[in-house]
Design an enzyme around this catalytic site. Structure first.
Site, PDB file in Angstrom:
ATOM      1  N   HIS A  23     -12.952 -55.534  46.974  1.00 57.29           N
ATOM      2  CA  HIS A  23     -13.754 -56.554  46.282  1.00 57.29           C
ATOM      3  C   HIS A  23     -14.584 -55.940  45.154  1.00 57.29           C
ATOM      4  CE1 HIS A  23     -12.784 -59.210  49.671  1.00 57.29           C
ATOM      5  NE2 HIS A  23     -13.133 -58.207  50.456  1.00 57.29           N
ATOM      6  N   SER A  49     -14.859 -48.325  16.724  1.00 53.66           N
ATOM      7  CA  SER A  49     -15.316 -49.661  16.338  1.00 53.66           C
ATOM      8  C   SER A  49     -15.527 -49.704  14.835  1.00 53.66           C
ATOM      9  CB  SER A  49     -16.623 -49.993  17.062  1.00 53.66           C
ATOM     10  OG  SER A  49     -17.270 -51.096  16.457  1.00 53.66           O
ATOM     11  N   LYS A  91     -18.680 -45.893  19.400  1.00 52.03           N
ATOM     12  CA  LYS A  91     -17.715 -46.434  20.355  1.00 52.03           C
ATOM     13  C   LYS A  91     -16.447 -45.573  20.482  1.00 52.03           C
ATOM     14  CE  LYS A  91     -17.761 -49.830  22.287  1.00 52.03           C
ATOM     15  NZ  LYS A  91     -17.375 -51.156  21.764  1.00 52.03           N
ATOM     16  N   GLU A  98      -6.040 -51.404  27.371  1.00 51.00           N
ATOM     17  CA  GLU A  98      -6.252 -52.850  27.250  1.00 51.00           C
ATOM     18  C   GLU A  98      -5.001 -53.545  26.710  1.00 51.00           C
ATOM     19  OE1 GLU A  98     -11.052 -52.457  26.316  1.00 51.00           O
ATOM     20  OE2 GLU A  98      -9.665 -53.035  24.718  1.00 51.00           O
TER      21      GLU A  98
END
Length: 497
Positions: free
Chosen positions: A172, A293, A299, A306
């Site tokens: 979980h 970024s 970043k 992804e």
């Protein structure tokens, strides 16, 4: 073929004889499939060469015709590989042709004359495309298995050095019990292991030759289907001509397997995305497999993980498109089935590229063992081991579970870990506790005590690694991608460009 008319030269549509006029330009553009099936040019040639051999064996063509057909097809194959003809002229597939079969047969007839018109004796495009798809699918599966095997190899090579690196196990998305990074990476490897075996299993149902089923009812000519199956590398022939030309189960099964592979990749990448955050800090992806970024200079984004995760929807969509296309088709062949290749090829290409990128992304990553181990110290991951301690003393587990839960509440109230809780609290909870409880609930001990098959103890993880390593080595030994077939993909990439 000139758009808008059907000509009578060798490049006329294969079905033109019935029609006095051809479809207009929009119709031609709508029906053509060559941009999808051009990658099967090599197998189409291979299938036609073997078909000519069978026709000669059955005295349906002369030895001279067989020689000219095979010589002509071999010359087309050479020219496709080289990108030019023997006299130095550029050679490309004509994308205005209806399909790859039409282009190759027309080009063959241009080169060898009348014998080229005999190559289609005893076959239809219906069984010809099924043959091409199966021949090419065998090659695609070989490439896919190679990439799956490499992914397992990459994971176990990392796992070998991470058997003692502690990491929280989650349920979980909550801290559950400590394991090791090696154990977690092996869990990923077992997913690919099952994927590999599923793909292997599909091969036995692909291994039936469709050629000779013709349009739907076989042929009145004395074809030798078994001989042609043998020289095409099949172990047997299909036994129902209606089913043969309407069957796409081989694509449906493999695209289902592809969807499972991509789902596994997506789950792994989901964890990588979490682990790459500042909050976790478990993994540092190589700059080669990260991006920055456009506005925030600090970043370092796990974009490739992804993207693999995001492409899963595309693979699922291709699978649904294929199943939906097939669900309402009466026997036997229907033109709807032309749409099978675009869906399957896209799913296949997506999965293979995702596997290659995933393997390199993981292989070049750095693992923050210190951060992982520190993360095991919070969240009461050893609460089950407190209960197990009492079970070993003879207490029923459900009772022990309740006592451990009370000790967790006490630790929360005292703002400490279970291993920091005063021993008096343990004695108050149960007289069965002794001082050795603190030795048995360290994260390391919690892992090593789980020394049963499938457990995270280093001895058990080594057993997993040994099995997976043998699996990889056996697959490398049995890998059957030959250099000619690897060249098919290079030819396709050049044609596609």
């Amino acid at each position: 073929m000139e758009h808008g008319t059907i000509t009578t030269d060798n490049h006329a549509a294969l079905w033109h004889g019935r029609f006095l006029e051809g479809p207009d330009a929009a119709a031609v553009s709508f029906e053509t499939s060559i941009k999808d099936d051009l990658r099967m040019a090599m197998v189409d040639i291979e299938g036609s060469i073997n078909h000519a051999k069978m026709l000669y064996k059955q005295n349906l063509i002369s030895n001279e015709d067989e020689f000219k057909i095979i010589e002509g097809l071999e010359s087309i194959k050479r020219d496709l590989i080289n990108g030019k003809t023997s006299d130095g002229k550029e050679f490309k597939i004509d994308l205005s042709a209806e399909d790859i079969h039409s282009f190759i047969e027309a080009t063959l007839t241009d080169r060898v004359g009348e014998p080229g018109k005999k190559v289609h004796t005893g076959r239809s495009r219906n069984d010809q495309i099924a043959l091409d798809e199966k021949l090419y699918l065998r090659h695609q599966i070989s490439v896919l298995k190679k990439e799956l095997n490499n992914a397992v190899f990459v994971l176990i090579e990392i796992a070998k050095n991470q058997k003692n690196t502690l990491i929280p196990g989650f349920t979980h998305m909550q801290h559950a019990q400590p394991v090791t990074l090696a154990h977690h990476l092996c869990a990923w490897a077992w997913m690919f292991y099952r994927d590999y075996n599923r793909i292997c299993d599909s091969e036995c149902r692909i291994d039936f030759s469709p050629i000779g089923a013709c349009a739907l009812a076989g042929s009145g000519l004395p074809l030798d289907r078994e001989y042609e199956a043998e020289i095409n590398g099949f172990s047997n022939v299909t036994l129902n001509s209606l089913d043969t030309v309407s069957d796409r189960d081989y694509y449906l099964e493999v695209i289902s397997d592809l969807s499972i592979i991509q789902m596994h990749l997506s789950r792994m990448c989901e964890e990588i995305v979490y682990w790459a955050t500042t909050e976790f800090g478990f993994i540092d992806l190589s700059e080669k497999w990260s991006t920055g970024s456009s506005i925030m200079p600090q970043k370092k984004n796990p974009d490739f993980a992804e993207l693999i995760r995001g492409k899963t929807g595309r693979v699922y969509g291709d699978m649904i498109a294929l199943f939906t296309m097939m669900k309402g088709l009466p026997l036997s062949y229907d033109r709807d089935m032309q749409e099978d290749k675009s869906s399957f090829f896209e799913a296949y290409d997506t999965v293979v590229s995702s596997l290659r990128i995933f393997s390199e992304m993981v292989r070049t990553a750095k693992w923050n063992g210190k951060k992982m181990s520190e993360s095991c110290e919070g969240g009461f991951l050893n609460a089950t081991d407190v209960a197990d301690y009492l079970v070993r003393k003879g207490m029923p587990f459900r009772t022990a579970h309740g006592i451990s839960a009370k000790l967790v509440r006490s630790a929360i109230e005292n703002n400490c870990k279970l291993e920091e809780l005063d021993f008096s609290e343990y004695k108050k909870a149960s007289q069965l506790f002794e001082n050795d409880i603190f030795e048995l609930i360290t994260s390391k001990k919690c892992v090593e005590i789980r020394n049963i098959t499938g457990g995270p103890a280093s001895e058990q993880v080594q057993k997993q690694i040994d099995v997976l390593e043998q699996f990889v080595q056996n697959n490398i030994k049995n890998q059957t991608i030959d250099s000619d077939k690897e060249e098919w993909d290079l030819v396709f990439e050049n044609l596609y460009k």
